[in-house]
Design an enzyme around this catalytic site. Structure first.
Site, PDB file in Angstrom:
ATOM      1  N   GLU A 212       0.870  -1.172   0.000  1.00  9.43           N
ATOM      2  CA  GLU A 212       0.000   0.000   0.000  1.00  9.43           C
ATOM      3  C   GLU A 212       0.912   1.229   0.000  1.00  9.43           C
ATOM      4  OE1 GLU A 212      -3.110  -0.062  -0.497  1.00  9.43           O
ATOM      5  OE2 GLU A 212      -3.333  -2.229  -0.344  1.00  9.43           O
ATOM      6  N   CYS A 246      -1.933   9.436   2.622  1.00  4.35           N
ATOM      7  CA  CYS A 246      -1.482   8.853   1.348  1.00  4.35           C
ATOM      8  C   CYS A 246      -2.454   9.129   0.205  1.00  4.35           C
ATOM      9  CB  CYS A 246      -1.246   7.352   1.498  1.00  4.35           C
ATOM     10  SG  CYS A 246      -2.718   6.435   2.002  1.00  4.35           S
TER      11      CYS A 246
END
Length: 507
Positions: A212, A246
């Site tokens: 991720e 993010c």
């Protein structure tokens, strides 16, 4: 040779997994309920640690860290028996009388390497999936959020099985030592540079990985949309957690004719959310450390500040900042910002925006603000990103029925809800046949003939859903075919036996 602390933890976790206790659905649910208790009973300890690391308020910690985890755990407890049950699949005609299904199985020992920006959310969410899937898991929180890592090390063993789910704290050396061990899956949240190192280490043991990562998530604002609402939502998405998200909108793409309006609306929203002095606002965070502060400040050097820019290195404070007329070659456009800078890049319209996005690495998220469905559809059809969200920011992360993950440079694999369970399970294909109807199998046995090939094509290539009556009828046909094949085989055998005896008599 003495085993390292990391090696011992992995060995204990594997030994605990081999007892089989993590495979019991009741035991998995018991562990998940204990984990759920942690977030109700130790909320203050969790919030205090995050306050020291990132200056998040207690309410902000619950909103962005633990509330989602509580929801994820509740869903896993409620749905676990369904997720773990055998999953029937469509059969071809050849397997119509057989039992065909997918059986999810635990992988074994999983390594979870968390990130510092949402240290509980991005570390515990994959752990929920690992527990639900019946695995053991070694948890490695990020050393950058040091206070939270310490809290996690102290709290998790009080609530969940400390042999199955050990917590290993430390820095680069400890992470490298963990990566030397053999795992059955590695789940990493962080940046692409470290992601490559994780993948390289995993390759030595052929260990699958979920990465991720991140990247520069674009945000296209159509000049015909409600710019005031669009900018309010972008401001929230960008400056939450001081831009250290993010999936934060990394930069804005818009027509030069609306740039001034966008700047004014963002400025207005900053004041609404964080007051005239964000430094004293309890809801505005801090950059995690001075190294990151200096990295972010260096990005501003060749761009024009339109809003904000105030900073205090000793406090790791940088005000919500907007940069105008940013060139594609500017420093701030060369890497993921991961901080409270919002560059505005001018594009002439949708075509140029799509071209701009497609020339760069595939981002983790892509945002479009438009009231025109055709604009949204074109952006959806003609670009690639981990996730896509129209007319808002960040909230797709909260939808557990959507897979969350990257593509290309922004990562691989996905999780959340059932996707976490599947990602950390082996989906084993199972076919259970009976030792009957061997005549039908004669078509696959030598000698191979065109007639057998014809029957094989019919049986193997038919994937129709016949329903109960159709299946019974087909079984009857198969029985007839089997009888015919057996009869033909029997006649051939009798004929061969007759010819053999005749030859013997003539001798």
């Amino acid at each position: 040779m003495k085993m390292s602390r990391e090696e011992q933890a992995v060995a204990r976790a594997r030994k605990a997994f081999e007892t089989g206790r993590s495979k019991s659905l009741d035991y998995r649910i018991y562990q998940l309920k204990n984990l759920q208790r942690l977030f109700t009973e130790k909320q203050k300890e969790i919030a205090d640690a995050i306050k020291k690391d990132l200056n998040k308020s207690e309410v902000g910690t619950q909103l962005y860290e633990t509330l989602g985890l509580e929801g994820e755990i509740s869903q896993a407890i409620k749905k676990l028996k369904d997720w773990a049950a055998p999953r029937p699949v469509q059969k071809n005609v050849m397997t119509i009388a057989d039992t065909v299904y997918i059986q999810p199985q635990p992988l074994g020992v999983v390594l979870i390497i968390g990130a510092w920006n949402y240290p509980w959310a991005v570390t515990i969410q994959p752990l929920i999936g690992a527990i639900a899937a019946g695995n053991a898991a070694v948890v490695k929180p990020s050393e950058v959020s040091a206070h939270t890592a310490k809290a996690m090390e102290q709290l998790l063993p009080l609530y969940i099985d400390k042999e199955l789910y050990p917590v290993i704290t430390g820095g680069v050396a400890e992470t490298q030592e963990l990566l030397r061990q053999r795992f059955d899956h590695i789940f990493y949240t962080g940046n692409s540079m470290v992601g490559k190192l994780i993948m390289e280490a995993a390759a030595k043991h052929l260990t699958p990985v979920t990465l991720e990562l991140g990247g520069k998530s674009p945000c296209y604002i159509d000049k015909n949309c409600d710019i005031s609402i669009a900018c309010r939502r972008v401001t929230w998405g960008k400056y939450t957690n001081c831009g250290q998200t993010c999936i934060a909108p990394d930069y804005i793409l818009c027509d030069p004719s609306i740039q001034d309006r966008v700047i004014e609306e963002v400025k207005k929203s900053i004041k609404e959310f964080y007051t005239d002095d964000p430094k004293t606002c309890p809801d505005y965070g801090r950059i995690i450390n001075q190294r990151h502060f200096k990295r972010i400040m260096a990005m501003v050097e060749d761009s024009t500040v339109a809003v904000g820019g105030d900073n205090d290195e000793s406090d790791c404070y940088l005000a919500p900042t907007v940069l105008r007329d940013v060139k594609p070659e500017a420093k701030v456009m060369q890497e993921e910002i991961f901080g409270p800078l919002l560059p505005i890049v001018s594009v002439s319209g949708l075509d140029e925006a799509i071209q701009f996005i497609n020339k760069r690495e595939k981002p983790l998220a892509l945002y479009i603000f438009s009231q025109d469905k055709k604009v949204i559809q074109r952006m959806t059809d003609e670009t690639s990103s981990g996730g896509l969200l129209a007319n808002d920011c960040l909230v797709h992360y909260s939808v557990s029925s959507l897979p969350f993950g990257g593509v290309g440079n922004s990562g691989m694999g996905c999780y959340h809800g059932k996707f976490s369970f599947d990602q950390l399970s082996h989906l084993r294909g199972c076919l259970i046949k009976q030792l009957e109807m061997e005549g039908v199998n004669s078509m696959r046995y030598p000698p191979h003939t065109l007639k057998k090939l014809g029957w094989a094509r019919f049986f193997i290539l038919k994937n129709v859903d016949l329903g109960w009556i159709g299946r019974m009828a087909l079984l009857a046909v198969m029985a007839v075919v089997a009888a015919v094949v057996l009869q033909v085989s029997s006649r051939k055998s009798s004929r061969l036996l007759f010819l053999k005896r005749k030859c013997n008599r003539q001798k």
